[in-house]
Design an enzyme around this catalytic site. Sequence first.
Site, mmCIF file in Angstrom:
data_model
loop_
_atom_site.group_PDB
_atom_site.id
_atom_site.type_symbol
_atom_site.label_atom_id
_atom_site.label_comp_id
_atom_site.label_asym_id
_atom_site.label_seq_id
_atom_site.Cartn_x
_atom_site.Cartn_y
_atom_site.Cartn_z
ATOM 1 N N ASN A 13 0.865 -1.182 0.000
ATOM 2 C CA ASN A 13 0.000 0.000 0.000
ATOM 3 C C ASN A 13 0.905 1.236 0.000
ATOM 4 O O ASN A 13 1.492 1.568 1.021
ATOM 5 C CB ASN A 13 -0.895 -0.025 1.249
ATOM 6 C CG ASN A 13 -1.717 1.237 1.401
ATOM 7 O OD1 ASN A 13 -1.819 2.041 0.482
ATOM 8 N ND2 ASN A 13 -2.320 1.406 2.576
ATOM 9 N N LYS A 15 0.060 4.234 -0.301
ATOM 10 C CA LYS A 15 -0.624 5.416 0.260
ATOM 11 C C LYS A 15 -0.402 6.624 -0.670
ATOM 12 O O LYS A 15 -0.345 6.444 -1.876
ATOM 13 C CB LYS A 15 -0.138 5.690 1.689
ATOM 14 C CG LYS A 15 -0.171 4.425 2.558
ATOM 15 C CD LYS A 15 0.021 4.724 3.997
ATOM 16 C CE LYS A 15 0.155 3.417 4.761
ATOM 17 N NZ LYS A 15 0.061 3.606 6.191
ATOM 18 N N HIS A 100 -9.447 1.192 5.095
ATOM 19 C CA HIS A 100 -8.166 1.402 5.790
ATOM 20 C C HIS A 100 -8.400 2.346 6.969
ATOM 21 O O HIS A 100 -9.210 3.267 6.881
ATOM 22 C CB HIS A 100 -7.144 1.989 4.822
ATOM 23 C CG HIS A 100 -5.750 1.964 5.363
ATOM 24 N ND1 HIS A 100 -5.316 2.883 6.289
ATOM 25 C CD2 HIS A 100 -4.714 1.122 5.139
ATOM 26 C CE1 HIS A 100 -4.049 2.604 6.601
ATOM 27 N NE2 HIS A 100 -3.668 1.539 5.912
ATOM 28 N N GLU A 102 -6.790 4.737 7.987
ATOM 29 C CA GLU A 102 -6.579 6.158 7.663
ATOM 30 C C GLU A 102 -7.835 6.762 7.027
ATOM 31 O O GLU A 102 -8.073 7.962 7.148
ATOM 32 C CB GLU A 102 -5.341 6.307 6.762
ATOM 33 C CG GLU A 102 -4.065 6.111 7.573
ATOM 34 C CD GLU A 102 -2.886 5.561 6.801
ATOM 35 O OE1 GLU A 102 -2.897 5.598 5.562
ATOM 36 O OE2 GLU A 102 -1.941 5.070 7.459
ATOM 37 N N GLU A 170 -5.498 -5.066 10.593
ATOM 38 C CA GLU A 170 -4.468 -4.058 10.805
ATOM 39 C C GLU A 170 -4.743 -3.292 12.096
ATOM 40 O O GLU A 170 -5.537 -2.322 12.092
ATOM 41 C CB GLU A 170 -4.458 -3.059 9.648
ATOM 42 C CG GLU A 170 -4.181 -3.684 8.294
ATOM 43 C CD GLU A 170 -3.607 -2.653 7.329
ATOM 44 O OE1 GLU A 170 -2.494 -2.880 6.857
ATOM 45 O OE2 GLU A 170 -4.248 -1.627 7.097
ATOM 46 N N GLY A 176 2.473 1.965 10.807
ATOM 47 C CA GLY A 176 3.492 3.007 10.675
ATOM 48 C C GLY A 176 4.210 3.352 11.964
ATOM 49 O O GLY A 176 4.880 4.380 12.043
ATOM 50 N N SER A 215 3.302 -2.455 10.385
ATOM 51 C CA SER A 215 4.742 -2.519 10.647
ATOM 52 C C SER A 215 5.379 -3.852 10.267
ATOM 53 O O SER A 215 6.279 -4.334 10.969
ATOM 54 C CB SER A 215 5.037 -2.157 12.108
ATOM 55 O OG SER A 215 4.645 -0.816 12.354
HETATM 56 C C1 PEP Z 1 -0.818 0.082 6.110
HETATM 57 O O1 PEP Z 1 -0.935 1.289 6.086
HETATM 58 O O2 PEP Z 1 -1.668 -0.650 5.560
HETATM 59 C C2 PEP Z 1 0.334 -0.471 6.799
HETATM 60 C C3 PEP Z 1 0.301 -1.716 7.151
HETATM 61 O O3 PEP Z 1 1.364 0.403 7.041
HETATM 62 P P1 PEP Z 1 2.800 0.036 7.681
HETATM 63 O O4 PEP Z 1 3.259 -1.266 7.058
HETATM 64 O O5 PEP Z 1 3.691 1.175 7.298
HETATM 65 O O6 PEP Z 1 2.602 -0.115 9.143
#
Ligand code: PEP
Length: 253
Positions: A13, A15, A100, A102, A170, A176, A215
Amino acid sequence: MPQRKVKPLIAGNWKMNGLRNAAKELRRMAAQCAKSPKPKADVLVCPPVQLIWPLRETVKGSPIRLGAQDCHPKASGAHTGDVSAEMMADVGARAVIVGHSERRTDHGETSGLVRQKAEAVHGAGLTAIICLGETEAERDAGRTIRVIGKQLQDSVPADSKPQNTIIAYEPVWAIGTGRTPTLKDIEKAHKALRTRLVKRFGADGEKFRLLYGGSVKPGNATEILAIDNVNGALVGGASLKAADFIPIVQAAG
Ligand code: PEP
């Protein structure tokens, strides 16, 4: 366990990151996927929408497929600034990430809206990657399983099939941040999601891919991807560079 037969997926992803010169990095990823050993996982990269059409040439002949991020629940109409799943399919996307955290946090998206978006993705003939996960406060209150169970119930359309729907667990606090749940906690969450999918969709419930996201890095991918009922990963930051993303792809299998 039948879930072991589910082919893993490593999805990136990007983003809101990536200009046209991102083709260089994607070319590197495609070249590394072509080397032996060939990836045992399916590989998806979801760049910002304006890059899907130009990047389709970059991934041609490689195992990498392109996906998109978020969409409007309608196919077309008077919705200034929005992009539909049909438009994403038209430029070459195979899947769309919806729900997501976000989007849920920054845009107040509810599970009901996420379900409508997933329905739109299905309507466009694409795969919906439906994200869900608890906040840190919900985790600390011991509500993780209840929260993600409700999100699953409300975000996943009734006519979903393993072929057009992927669930990404998630934890919001892991995205992040460099923090991840314990392996046991990931296992527990995925088992709970699997149980609910089987309850709702019968034998098909065993076949839905359940991705872990939050992460994931080259250093923790192997142990996370080995967890029961983890059928791949949704990767944010570490999907931007071939040097990080490809070792994660190679850790699956
Ligand atoms: C995400 O935004 O879907 C995600 C998993 O981000 P990160 O791997 O940077 O934690």
